[in-house]
Design a protein around this motif. Structure first.
Motif, PDB file in Angstrom:
ATOM      1  N   ARG A 168       0.776  -1.255  -0.008  1.00 14.67           N
ATOM      2  CA  ARG A 168       0.129  -0.009  -0.016  1.00 14.67           C
ATOM      3  C   ARG A 168       0.993   1.231  -0.141  1.00 14.67           C
ATOM      4  O   ARG A 168       1.986   1.306   0.614  1.00 14.67           O
ATOM      5  CB  ARG A 168      -0.797  -0.135   1.296  1.00 14.67           C
ATOM      6  CG  ARG A 168      -2.031  -0.894   1.285  1.00 14.67           C
ATOM      7  CD  ARG A 168      -2.695  -0.888   2.716  1.00 14.67           C
ATOM      8  NE  ARG A 168      -3.828  -1.818   2.749  1.00 14.67           N
ATOM      9  CZ  ARG A 168      -3.817  -2.763   3.443  1.00 14.67           C
ATOM     10  NH1 ARG A 168      -3.043  -2.798   4.807  1.00 14.67           N
ATOM     11  NH2 ARG A 168      -4.692  -3.673   3.456  1.00 14.67           N
ATOM     12  N   ARG A 169       0.412   2.153  -0.746  1.00 14.35           N
ATOM     13  CA  ARG A 169       1.025   3.653  -0.733  1.00 14.35           C
ATOM     14  C   ARG A 169      -0.103   4.754  -0.645  1.00 14.35           C
ATOM     15  O   ARG A 169      -0.879   4.398  -1.665  1.00 14.35           O
ATOM     16  CB  ARG A 169       2.097   3.903  -1.778  1.00 14.35           C
ATOM     17  CG  ARG A 169       3.084   2.753  -1.993  1.00 14.35           C
ATOM     18  CD  ARG A 169       3.995   2.937  -0.878  1.00 14.35           C
ATOM     19  NE  ARG A 169       5.280   2.223  -1.040  1.00 14.35           N
ATOM     20  CZ  ARG A 169       5.444   0.869  -0.407  1.00 14.35           C
ATOM     21  NH1 ARG A 169       4.377   0.536   0.397  1.00 14.35           N
ATOM     22  NH2 ARG A 169       6.364   0.200  -0.807  1.00 14.35           N
ATOM     23  N   GLN A 170      -0.106   5.693   0.215  1.00 15.01           N
ATOM     24  CA  GLN A 170      -1.142   6.726   0.144  1.00 15.01           C
ATOM     25  C   GLN A 170      -0.889   7.544  -1.173  1.00 15.01           C
ATOM     26  O   GLN A 170       0.251   7.860  -1.638  1.00 15.01           O
ATOM     27  CB  GLN A 170      -0.721   7.543   1.343  1.00 15.01           C
ATOM     28  CG  GLN A 170      -1.938   8.118   1.759  1.00 15.01           C
ATOM     29  CD  GLN A 170      -1.996   8.687   3.213  1.00 15.01           C
ATOM     30  OE1 GLN A 170      -0.962   8.465   3.905  1.00 15.01           O
ATOM     31  NE2 GLN A 170      -3.096   9.173   3.836  1.00 15.01           N
ATOM     32  N   VAL A 171      -1.782   7.898  -1.581  1.00 15.98           N
ATOM     33  CA  VAL A 171      -2.016   8.935  -2.683  1.00 15.98           C
ATOM     34  C   VAL A 171      -3.139  10.007  -2.483  1.00 15.98           C
ATOM     35  O   VAL A 171      -3.997   9.940  -1.836  1.00 15.98           O
ATOM     36  CB  VAL A 171      -2.225   7.871  -4.188  1.00 15.98           C
ATOM     37  CG1 VAL A 171      -3.913   7.435  -4.019  1.00 15.98           C
ATOM     38  CG2 VAL A 171      -2.244   8.712  -5.221  1.00 15.98           C
ATOM     39  N   GLU A 172      -2.410  11.001  -3.100  1.00 15.56           N
ATOM     40  CA  GLU A 172      -3.786  12.097  -3.060  1.00 15.56           C
ATOM     41  C   GLU A 172      -4.512  12.448  -4.133  1.00 15.56           C
ATOM     42  O   GLU A 172      -3.995  12.682  -5.261  1.00 15.56           O
ATOM     43  CB  GLU A 172      -2.716  13.587  -2.751  1.00 15.56           C
ATOM     44  CG  GLU A 172      -3.591  14.779  -2.717  1.00 15.56           C
ATOM     45  CD  GLU A 172      -2.823  16.371  -2.378  1.00 15.56           C
ATOM     46  OE1 GLU A 172      -3.350  17.222  -2.401  1.00 15.56           O
ATOM     47  OE2 GLU A 172      -1.441  15.865  -2.446  1.00 15.56           O
ATOM     48  N   ILE A 173      -5.766  12.465  -3.927  1.00 13.27           N
ATOM     49  CA  ILE A 173      -6.611  12.616  -4.909  1.00 13.27           C
ATOM     50  C   ILE A 173      -7.279  14.040  -4.670  1.00 13.27           C
ATOM     51  O   ILE A 173      -8.118  14.356  -3.539  1.00 13.27           O
ATOM     52  CB  ILE A 173      -7.882  11.464  -4.812  1.00 13.27           C
ATOM     53  CG1 ILE A 173      -7.304  10.187  -5.294  1.00 13.27           C
ATOM     54  CG2 ILE A 173      -8.874  11.682  -6.149  1.00 13.27           C
ATOM     55  CD1 ILE A 173      -6.384   9.732  -6.233  1.00 13.27           C
ATOM     56  N   VAL A 174      -7.476  14.946  -5.593  1.00 15.18           N
ATOM     57  CA  VAL A 174      -7.777  16.205  -5.423  1.00 15.18           C
ATOM     58  C   VAL A 174      -9.260  16.373  -5.861  1.00 15.18           C
ATOM     59  O   VAL A 174      -9.552  16.078  -7.025  1.00 15.18           O
ATOM     60  CB  VAL A 174      -6.852  17.283  -6.174  1.00 15.18           C
ATOM     61  CG1 VAL A 174      -7.408  18.700  -6.070  1.00 15.18           C
ATOM     62  CG2 VAL A 174      -5.349  17.210  -5.864  1.00 15.18           C
ATOM     63  N   GLY A 175      -9.816  17.188  -5.066  1.00 16.17           N
ATOM     64  CA  GLY A 175     -11.595  17.568  -5.190  1.00 16.17           C
ATOM     65  C   GLY A 175     -12.391  16.316  -5.463  1.00 16.17           C
ATOM     66  O   GLY A 175     -13.465  16.401  -5.879  1.00 16.17           O
ATOM     67  N   ALA A 176     -12.034  15.223  -4.485  1.00 10.30           N
ATOM     68  CA  ALA A 176     -12.912  14.011  -4.431  1.00 10.30           C
ATOM     69  C   ALA A 176     -13.474  14.011  -2.907  1.00 10.30           C
ATOM     70  O   ALA A 176     -13.031  12.997  -2.445  1.00 10.30           O
ATOM     71  CB  ALA A 176     -12.194  12.855  -5.015  1.00 10.30           C
ATOM     72  N   LEU A 177     -14.503  14.623  -2.632  1.00 11.92           N
ATOM     73  CA  LEU A 177     -15.028  14.430  -1.469  1.00 11.92           C
ATOM     74  C   LEU A 177     -14.248  14.515  -0.304  1.00 11.92           C
ATOM     75  O   LEU A 177     -13.916  13.560   0.462  1.00 11.92           O
ATOM     76  CB  LEU A 177     -15.950  13.180  -1.488  1.00 11.92           C
ATOM     77  CG  LEU A 177     -17.125  13.028  -2.137  1.00 11.92           C
ATOM     78  CD1 LEU A 177     -17.844  11.688  -2.334  1.00 11.92           C
ATOM     79  CD2 LEU A 177     -18.078  14.231  -1.888  1.00 11.92           C
ATOM     80  N   LYS A 178     -13.626  15.643   0.068  1.00 12.66           N
ATOM     81  CA  LYS A 178     -13.035  15.843   1.243  1.00 12.66           C
ATOM     82  C   LYS A 178     -13.821  16.268   2.300  1.00 12.66           C
ATOM     83  O   LYS A 178     -15.077  16.173   2.221  1.00 12.66           O
ATOM     84  CB  LYS A 178     -11.837  17.101   1.107  1.00 12.66           C
ATOM     85  CG  LYS A 178     -10.861  16.668   0.168  1.00 12.66           C
ATOM     86  CD  LYS A 178      -9.679  15.810   0.698  1.00 12.66           C
ATOM     87  CE  LYS A 178      -8.713  15.272  -0.270  1.00 12.66           C
ATOM     88  NZ  LYS A 178      -7.832  14.175  -0.125  1.00 12.66           N
ATOM     89  N   ALA A 179     -13.233  16.539   3.589  1.00 13.67           N
ATOM     90  CA  ALA A 179     -14.119  16.654   4.834  1.00 13.67           C
ATOM     91  C   ALA A 179     -15.350  17.647   4.563  1.00 13.67           C
ATOM     92  O   ALA A 179     -14.951  18.926   4.029  1.00 13.67           O
ATOM     93  CB  ALA A 179     -13.273  16.957   6.066  1.00 13.67           C
ATOM     94  N   THR A 180     -16.535  17.200   4.864  1.00 18.51           N
ATOM     95  CA  THR A 180     -17.594  18.266   4.442  1.00 18.51           C
ATOM     96  C   THR A 180     -18.240  18.411   5.818  1.00 18.51           C
ATOM     97  O   THR A 180     -19.173  19.206   5.905  1.00 18.51           O
ATOM     98  CB  THR A 180     -18.494  17.660   3.528  1.00 18.51           C
ATOM     99  OG1 THR A 180     -19.007  16.414   4.295  1.00 18.51           O
ATOM    100  CG2 THR A 180     -18.117  17.303   2.225  1.00 18.51           C
ATOM    101  N   THR A 181     -17.846  18.290   6.960  1.00 21.76           N
ATOM    102  CA  THR A 181     -18.751  18.488   8.269  1.00 21.76           C
ATOM    103  C   THR A 181     -17.796  19.716   8.855  1.00 21.76           C
ATOM    104  O   THR A 181     -16.767  20.115   8.510  1.00 21.76           O
ATOM    105  CB  THR A 181     -18.553  17.274   9.275  1.00 21.76           C
ATOM    106  OG1 THR A 181     -17.156  16.994   9.461  1.00 21.76           O
ATOM    107  CG2 THR A 181     -19.318  15.938   8.765  1.00 21.76           C
TER     108      THR A 181
END
Length: 181
Positions: A168-181
């Motif tokens: 596993r390796r972390q990846v950054e996906i921009v603009g796909a449902l970040k924190a909304t609360t």
């Protein structure tokens, strides 16, 4: 029957940069067997942790013992505790897209198998669209929200007669449902 507990090492490498829907992630996946290994199938998956949050305020009722009455009976009273906030979170791990790397592949000890894999982040990911609609509905209620974070790439290899191998390796996906609360 011999069961190999650690039959295969996997190396996963890709460009460490932010990705957007519509981009293609080009990854290099390297299988390094520690003995003779048979891989049923291996896939590269884009995964995310989906977090649903709901905050609510409520009244807590408590019980408090009262004074004893004649005859040994006692009574209880309820006390009002004003407005405590409760936060409920549900988390799940979801696979958003996947591509197969190999199927029914035999590797010998010391034989390195390298694969260039392309995973397209489709703008119309069905699961992501469904979660986006759910997030829009929850956004109307200021006490609820949905986010996907973190995202990661995961290689899963189904190994015959051995523990399945995962990298596993972390990846950054921009603009796909970040924190909304």
């Amino acid at each position: 029957m011999v069961f190999n507990l650690d039959p295969l090492d996997i190396d996963l490498d890709f460009a460490r940069r932010p990705y957007r829907l519509g981009d293609t992630i080009t990854a290099t996946v390297t299988f390094m067997p520690k003995g003779n290994v048979e891989i049923r199938k291996a896939a590269l998956n884009l995964m995310g942790q989906v977090r649903r949050t709901k905050a609510s305020t409520g009244r807590m009722m408590g019980m408090q013992g009262g004074a004893g009455l004649q005859g040994g009976n006692s009574f209880t009273t309820t006390d009002y505790v004003p407005m405590q906030q409760l936060t409920e979170q549900q988390m799940s791990t979801e696979v958003f897209c996947s591509t197969q790397i190999v199927s029914n592949k035999s590797l010998q000890k010391g034989e390195v198998s390298r694969h260039i894999v392309q995973l397209r982040l489709d703008r119309k990911l069905e699961k992501l669209q469904s979660l986006s609609r759910e997030a829009d509905m929850l956004q109307r209620d200021s006490n609820s929200g949905l986010s996907i974070d973190p995202w990661w790439l995961e290689v899963q290899a189904d190994v015959v007669m051995g523990r399945d191998a995962i990298a596993r390796r972390q990846v950054e996906i921009v603009g796909a449902l970040k924190a909304t609360t």
